[in-house]
Scaffold this motif. Structure first.
Motif, PDB file in Angstrom:
ATOM      1  N   LEU A   1       3.661   5.702  -6.238  1.00 52.84           N
ATOM      2  CA  LEU A   1       3.079   5.256  -7.312  1.00 52.84           C
ATOM      3  C   LEU A   1       2.018   5.384  -8.707  1.00 52.84           C
ATOM      4  O   LEU A   1       1.740   4.501  -9.233  1.00 52.84           O
ATOM      5  N   GLU A   2       1.370   5.807  -8.005  1.00 56.29           N
ATOM      6  CA  GLU A   2      -0.792   5.898  -7.901  1.00 56.29           C
ATOM      7  C   GLU A   2      -0.691   6.413  -9.414  1.00 56.29           C
ATOM      8  O   GLU A   2      -1.168   5.902 -10.299  1.00 56.29           O
TER       9      GLU A   2
ATOM     10  N   ASP B   1       0.552  -1.007  -0.120  1.00 56.27           N
ATOM     11  CA  ASP B   1      -0.186  -0.191   0.287  1.00 56.27           C
ATOM     12  C   ASP B   1       1.080   0.750  -0.179  1.00 56.27           C
ATOM     13  O   ASP B   1       0.616   2.429  -0.708  1.00 56.27           O
ATOM     14  N   ALA B   2       2.048   1.544   0.992  1.00 57.34           N
ATOM     15  CA  ALA B   2       2.958   2.893   0.486  1.00 57.34           C
ATOM     16  C   ALA B   2       3.396   2.658  -0.812  1.00 57.34           C
ATOM     17  O   ALA B   2       3.623   3.181  -0.818  1.00 57.34           O
ATOM     18  N   MET B   3       3.733   1.511  -1.274  1.00 57.50           N
ATOM     19  CA  MET B   3       4.355   1.719  -2.924  1.00 57.50           C
ATOM     20  C   MET B   3       2.961   2.446  -3.085  1.00 57.50           C
ATOM     21  O   MET B   3       3.355   2.918  -4.485  1.00 57.50           O
TER      22      MET B   3
ATOM     23  N   ALA C   1       8.654  -2.524  -0.179  1.00 55.79           N
ATOM     24  CA  ALA C   1       7.875  -2.092  -0.398  1.00 55.79           C
ATOM     25  C   ALA C   1       7.959  -0.751   0.346  1.00 55.79           C
ATOM     26  O   ALA C   1       8.115   0.632  -1.019  1.00 55.79           O
ATOM     27  N   LYS C   2       8.657   0.098   1.344  1.00 53.99           N
ATOM     28  CA  LYS C   2       8.831   1.314   1.602  1.00 53.99           C
ATOM     29  C   LYS C   2       9.845   1.548   0.855  1.00 53.99           C
ATOM     30  O   LYS C   2      10.392   2.430   0.384  1.00 53.99           O
TER      31      LYS C   2
ATOM     32  N   ASP D   1      11.793   8.890  -1.898  1.00 56.69           N
ATOM     33  CA  ASP D   1      12.048   9.197  -3.169  1.00 56.69           C
ATOM     34  C   ASP D   1      11.531   9.500  -3.975  1.00 56.69           C
ATOM     35  O   ASP D   1      11.423  10.062  -5.159  1.00 56.69           O
ATOM     36  N   GLY D   2       9.760   9.789  -3.768  1.00 56.34           N
ATOM     37  CA  GLY D   2       9.004   9.318  -4.824  1.00 56.34           C
ATOM     38  C   GLY D   2       9.018   8.585  -5.938  1.00 56.34           C
ATOM     39  O   GLY D   2       8.361   8.306  -7.293  1.00 56.34           O
ATOM     40  N   GLY D   3       9.814   6.660  -6.136  1.00 52.77           N
ATOM     41  CA  GLY D   3       8.984   5.778  -6.272  1.00 52.77           C
ATOM     42  C   GLY D   3      10.651   6.156  -7.005  1.00 52.77           C
ATOM     43  O   GLY D   3      11.320   4.847  -7.860  1.00 52.77           O
ATOM     44  N   LYS D   4      11.454   6.598  -6.994  1.00 53.26           N
ATOM     45  CA  LYS D   4      13.129   6.803  -7.636  1.00 53.26           C
ATOM     46  C   LYS D   4      13.736   5.140  -8.505  1.00 53.26           C
ATOM     47  O   LYS D   4      13.797   4.589  -8.703  1.00 53.26           O
TER      48      LYS D   4
END
Length: 307
Positions: free
Chosen positions: A115-116, A109-111, A221-222, A227-230
């Motif tokens: 990445l939504e 969920d956190a991921m 996952a976290k 960093d915004g999914g970098k």
């Protein structure tokens, strides 16, 4: 009809789990894009011969990507297989597998929050088109992208309508996190057809796996979402580059018959429920790309891995 054993994706399960505004959209397990007509026992790997390569002047490409977000695939329960089948064991398997999938969904969920708004297809398809035009051994004319599998009758028509010197390349791509959430995997099935052929003149599966990130589960996952999914986007880009490199290397390698013979075992993350024997892939070295190696497994598949 045997044809359908070889075309497209088989949707093994679709589990919808409501977690507020986040939902796991489905489990899509890629079985094949082989598009073969010889039945379910057709070989997974068909190398491109020099004879068939000489017949090809131009190639049209059709790329299928069903997913719009990364998935985590839980290991399916195998109680039914162990007990010889039956309704009760099958129900137990379904319950256990659903529970495993729900646990993974919660961990991710956190991921998903970071990445939504991303869509793999918007990243992948421009690179696919560019690199096919620049690197593929044959002249690429058209690249068609789609999120829907082509019906078998349409595939047959495409193949039958090819002119002399033309070929049709079908590419189907699936991407997911390993069951421990530590590794990103991109799996691509591809097949190349020429007019009048009763089977592909080339067919294979290309498999990229990233370096493992984190200690597994929610912690990984976290880490992917940091960093915004970098970290995730960096490995996604690496995976796309490696996949497209394998696509070109495989054809060139077979046509020129320059495959290396070095044997090697390369570590592979089979997930949290992997057996002691599932620690590496054994194969033949095909190419080295920076720190990564491309090897051909026993079935003929190509892997891009870190040794």
């Amino acid at each position: 009809m045997q044809f359908f054993c070889h075309f497209g994706y088989i949707y093994v399960a679709k589990i919808i789990i409501n977690q507020g505004k986040y939902m796991l959209k489905g489990i899509i397990i890629m079985m094949a894009l082989a598009i073969g007509l010889a039945g379910c026992a057709a070989p997974q790997y068909i190398p491109l011969s020099q004879e068939n390569a000489k017949k090809i002047q131009t190639v049209n490409v059709r790329s299928l990507v069903v997913q719009d977000e990364v998935l985590a695939k839980a290991d399916p329960s195998t109680v039914s297989a162990a007990l010889g089948g039956g309704l009760i064991p099958a129900l137990i398997d379904a319950s256990v597998t659903n529970a495993r999938q729900a646990r993974l969904q919660t961990a991710m969920d956190a991921m998903y929050e970071s990445l939504e708004d991303y869509d793999f297809r918007t990243i992948y398809w421009p690179e696919l088109t560019r690199q096919l035009h620049e690197q593929y051994p044959f002249k690429v004319m058209n690249v068609v992208t789609t999120a829907r599998a082509m019906p078998a009758k349409d595939v047959l028509q495409h193949v039958q309508n090819l002119k002399d010197g033309e070929a049709e390349l079908f590419i189907s791509t699936d991407y997911y996190l390993s069951t421990d959430l530590r590794s990103l995997n991109i799996i691509t099935a591809c097949s190349l057809w020429t007019n009048g052929a009763q089977e592909p003149v080339y067919k294979n599966s290309l498999k990229y796996q990233s370096a493992a990130l984190g200690s597994g589960g929610e912690q990984s996952a976290k880490a992917w979402a940091a960093d915004g999914g970098k970290p995730f986007f960096d490995k996604l880009k690496e995976g796309i580059d490696e996949t497209l490199a394998m696509l070109s290397i495989d054809v060139k390698n077979n046509v020129t018959a320059t495959a290396k013979t070095d044997k090697m075992d390369v570590k592979f993350n089979f997930g949290e429920n992997a057996s002691a024997k599932q620690k590496a892939v054994n194969g033949t070295l095909v190419d080295k790309r920076g720190e990564r190696v491309i090897i051909r497994g026993a079935s003929g598949s190509l892997y891009s891995l870190l040794p």
